[in-house]
Design a protein around this motif. Structure first.
Motif, PDB file in Angstrom:
ATOM      1  N   UNK A   1    -109.762 -39.510  72.766  1.00  0.00           N
ATOM      2  CA  UNK A   1    -110.377 -40.702  71.274  1.00  0.00           C
ATOM      3  C   UNK A   1    -109.713 -42.014  71.272  1.00  0.00           C
ATOM      4  N   UNK A   2    -110.646 -43.018  71.656  1.00  0.00           N
ATOM      5  CA  UNK A   2    -109.721 -44.360  71.393  1.00  0.00           C
ATOM      6  C   UNK A   2    -109.541 -44.824  73.419  1.00  0.00           C
ATOM      7  N   UNK A   3    -109.393 -43.741  74.156  1.00  0.00           N
ATOM      8  CA  UNK A   3    -108.709 -44.082  74.849  1.00  0.00           C
ATOM      9  C   UNK A   3    -108.985 -45.436  75.802  1.00  0.00           C
ATOM     10  N   UNK A   4    -110.693 -45.658  75.965  1.00  0.00           N
ATOM     11  CA  UNK A   4    -111.233 -46.918  76.651  1.00  0.00           C
ATOM     12  C   UNK A   4    -111.047 -48.544  76.169  1.00  0.00           C
ATOM     13  N   UNK A   5    -109.876 -48.039  75.180  1.00  0.00           N
ATOM     14  CA  UNK A   5    -109.744 -49.107  74.434  1.00  0.00           C
ATOM     15  C   UNK A   5    -108.534 -49.015  74.487  1.00  0.00           C
ATOM     16  N   UNK A   6    -107.808 -47.259  74.969  1.00  0.00           N
ATOM     17  CA  UNK A   6    -105.930 -48.147  75.432  1.00  0.00           C
ATOM     18  C   UNK A   6    -106.007 -48.611  76.295  1.00  0.00           C
ATOM     19  N   UNK A   7    -106.666 -48.735  77.250  1.00  0.00           N
ATOM     20  CA  UNK A   7    -106.680 -48.638  78.950  1.00  0.00           C
ATOM     21  C   UNK A   7    -107.432 -50.162  79.250  1.00  0.00           C
ATOM     22  N   UNK A   8    -107.893 -49.996  78.528  1.00  0.00           N
ATOM     23  CA  UNK A   8    -107.891 -51.908  78.427  1.00  0.00           C
ATOM     24  C   UNK A   8    -107.007 -52.983  78.249  1.00  0.00           C
ATOM     25  N   UNK A   9    -107.045 -52.732  76.908  1.00  0.00           N
ATOM     26  CA  UNK A   9    -105.256 -53.471  76.452  1.00  0.00           C
ATOM     27  C   UNK A   9    -104.053 -53.417  77.236  1.00  0.00           C
ATOM     28  N   UNK A  10    -104.391 -52.379  78.321  1.00  0.00           N
ATOM     29  CA  UNK A  10    -103.088 -51.619  78.303  1.00  0.00           C
ATOM     30  C   UNK A  10    -103.387 -52.769  80.044  1.00  0.00           C
ATOM     31  N   UNK A  11    -104.523 -53.070  80.419  1.00  0.00           N
ATOM     32  CA  UNK A  11    -105.089 -53.243  81.886  1.00  0.00           C
ATOM     33  C   UNK A  11    -105.370 -55.283  81.727  1.00  0.00           C
ATOM     34  N   UNK A  12    -105.585 -55.702  80.230  1.00  0.00           N
ATOM     35  CA  UNK A  12    -105.544 -57.203  79.560  1.00  0.00           C
ATOM     36  C   UNK A  12    -104.143 -57.546  80.154  1.00  0.00           C
TER      37      UNK A  12
END
Length: 201
Positions: free
Chosen positions: A88-99
């Motif tokens: 749940x919501x993991x794509x946004x978490x990965x995008x934020x961390x990788x950004x």
């Protein structure tokens, strides 16, 4: 580099046969995390259940989060339940961390200030490693990307998965993405029916 990071970069760099939905990507990332946890011995599969193994500390920050989110007492969690809960919501978490790490860039829209535009993978060693893994036909990455509609060239050999546990996770990921798409289609039909009633009234 981790499998989830490779999946995200591949989803940004390789064209898909359909738009990559954030919900689909989140489910696939959760599956990729589980595969990496299987690979380092943090978990095993007992049928469909995720059984925590040795208490390891993964090198990656998000895999540490994933390991800490495991259900460590019986009754253990199924792989399917893990995908829906962890995803749940993991794509946004990965995008934020990788950004934050400089692996992904997002241009901000002029029309809607403050709202980020599409993400792009930056030219980093992480991107080059993900590209090489994709070009080499890595079977796990190929199947995970395929769940997002990203297909290798027609000359690519069919992926062969030698590990039964990894194969089980990949099948579960594919089923979950299909199920989520069915939910989306059902909602569209219901919304269209509601709109028709509203206009007719």
């Amino acid at each position: 580099m981790t499998t989830p990071q490779d999946v995200l970069i591949t989803s940004l760099d390789v064209p898909s046969s359909r738009p990559v939905e954030s919900g689909d990507l989140s489910l696939v990332l959760a599956g990729a995390e589980l595969i990496d946890l299987l690979g380092d011995g943090s978990v095993t599969l007992d049928g469909e259940l995720i059984v925590p193994g040795l208490a390891r500390t993964p090198a990656d920050r998000l895999l540490v989060d994933a390991a800490s989110a495991l259900v460590r007492r019986p009754p253990y969690e199924s792989a399917q339940d893990w995908l829906w809960r962890r995803g749940e919501g993991l794509a946004a978490v990965y995008l934020a961390v990788m950004e934050e790490a400089g692996q992904v860039a997002r241009r901000h829209r002029r029309i809607l200030p403050g709202r980020p535009g599409p993400a792009t993978a930056t030219d980093t060693p992480a991107r080059r490693r993900a590209a090489e893994r994709w070009r080499s036909g890595d079977p796990v990455l190929t199947v995970l990307a395929g769940a997002l509609g990203i297909q290798p060239g027609p000359a690519a050999a069919p992926p062969e998965i030698s590990d039964d546990s990894v194969e089980a996770v990949l099948v579960t990921v594919g089923d979950a993405v299909v199920e989520l798409d069915a939910v989306r289609q059902r909602r569209k039909i219901e919304q269209a029916a509601f709109d028709n009633i509203w206009r007719g009234g």
